[in-house]
Enzyme design. Structure first.
Site, PDB file in Angstrom:
ATOM      1  CB  VAL A 206      38.671  32.599  39.843  1.00  0.00           C
ATOM      2  CG1 VAL A 206      38.590  33.087  41.285  1.00  0.00           C
ATOM      3  CG2 VAL A 206      38.508  33.757  38.864  1.00  0.00           C
ATOM      4  CE1 TYR A 207      39.725  34.410  34.272  1.00  0.00           C
ATOM      5  CE2 TYR A 207      41.859  34.553  33.209  1.00  0.00           C
ATOM      6  CZ  TYR A 207      40.631  35.100  33.496  1.00  0.00           C
ATOM      7  OH  TYR A 207      40.317  36.339  32.995  1.00  0.00           O
ATOM      8  CB  SER A 208      41.289  26.249  35.157  1.00  0.00           C
ATOM      9  OG  SER A 208      40.960  26.469  33.803  1.00  0.00           O
TER      10      SER A 208
ATOM     11  N   GLY B 184      42.263  28.036  39.705  1.00  0.00           N
ATOM     12  CA  GLY B 184      43.661  28.240  40.059  1.00  0.00           C
ATOM     13  C   GLY B 184      44.635  27.455  39.216  1.00  0.00           C
TER      14      GLY B 184
END
Length: 325
Positions: free
Chosen positions: A52-54, A56
């Site tokens: 989920v960081y940025s 994907g």
């Protein structure tokens, strides 16, 4: 950089991990490449991301840099699943379907056939733990995951999950846990740290710099180019802008002056060498900022300074946690 075993596993990782939460968002490809190069050249191996960081993009950018910038085999690649990615039936959570779908998506974005370390990003009350851990076991048996861990689990959750894995034949042991841990946030010492040590789980502290507060840059004001100046991140930083934090930061600045080191390096050295800790996870705006974190590698805190920092940040641990039988 010194290498340490991750828990009781045979996996060895650098005692500082590179976090990539802002990659693909605030951190562009050039800055990410410079950070990855500097980290690996310093002997770093553990690189941490999440699906989920940025949205994907962190995984996607990291996947593009591996092999092009540094050899994939020189990196211990860690990612996570469970957090909500989209609104579909398998778009988040710790069900078997959601976890395995998340893993497949991560492998595509990372452009690899396996991840070295896969963390459950959070506990999911809506899913039986047995289902969650059976999915982890399936991922490990498939070869798409080499080692498994957890993140943001409480003490009882850590012990429950670890016990299940140790009691089921063929289950993948949990080798790591990611939790917030710093001079400003020592709550994990009540139950999480003892549980992790008892079960042979290595601790990977996130926000080891107190969400940036331990660098000292927020002592008198909020720098306009800092996270604390941004609406989205201000509550994240303000969580640690308290009177207690101010006392700890002042003690940290005094210690740093006496050692001729930066407060950042002293704060990292303190948490890096706490019982059970394997590698703090540090993020950076650019390679220059990352090199500041890497400068902690050669720092061993004198006993008197460590004791002073322990005292000013001490945690009130009462019954029954204080009883060690």
């Amino acid at each position: 950089m010194e290498q340490r075993h991750l828990g009781r596993s045979g996996l060895r990782v650098s005692r500082l991990a590179l976090g990539t939460m802002t990659w693909g968002g605030d951190t562009d490809a050039d800055n990410a490449a410079a950070q990855l190069t500097a980290f690996v050249e310093a002997g770093g191996t553990l690189v941490d991301t999440a699906d989920v960081y940025s949205d994907g993009e962190s995984e996607r950018l990291l996947g593009e840099l591996l092999d092009d910038v540094v050899p994939r085999d020189n990196v211990v690649l860690a990612t996570k699943a469970v957090a909500r990615r989209h609104g579909g039936p398998f778009g988040g959570g710790a069900s078997r379907g959601a976890l395995l779908a998340a893993l497949e998506g991560s492998l595509v974005r990372l452009d690899t056939d396996h991840v070295d370390l896969w963390h459950l990003h959070a506990w999911d009350d809506a899913v039986p733990l047995e289902e969650t851990l059976c999915a982890v076991d399936a991922a490990v048996r498939s070869g798409k995951v080499r080692y498994a861990g957890i993140s943001n689990y409480s003490g009882w959750q850590t012990a429950t999950a670890a016990t299940r894995q140790s009691c089921v034949a063929g289950a993948a042991p949990l080798v790591s846990t990611q939790v917030e841990y710093s001079l400003l946030e020592r709550g994990v010492e009540r139950e999480v740290v003892p549980a992790a040590e008892h079960h042979g789980i290595g601790i990977l502290p996130w926000a080891p710099l107190g969400r940036g507060v331990l660098t000292g840059k927020y002592r008198t004001s909020t720098p306009p180019d800092s996270r604390g100046a941004r609406t989205a991140f201000a509550p994240y930083v303000d969580h640690h802008r308290t009177e207690r934090a101010a006392r700890i930061v002042q003690a940290l600045m005094t210690a740093a002056d006496g050692l001729a080191k930066s407060p950042l390096a002293v704060a990292l050295a303190w948490v890096r060498d706490r019982p059970g800790v394997v590698a703090p996870v540090v993020g950076a705006r650019d390679a220059a900022q990352l090199r500041g974190s890497l400068s902690s590698e050669d720092l061993v805190l004198p006993t008197a300074i460590r004791a002073a920092l322990d005292d000013v940040s001490k945690l009130d641990i009462g019954y029954p946690e204080r009883r060690r039988v």
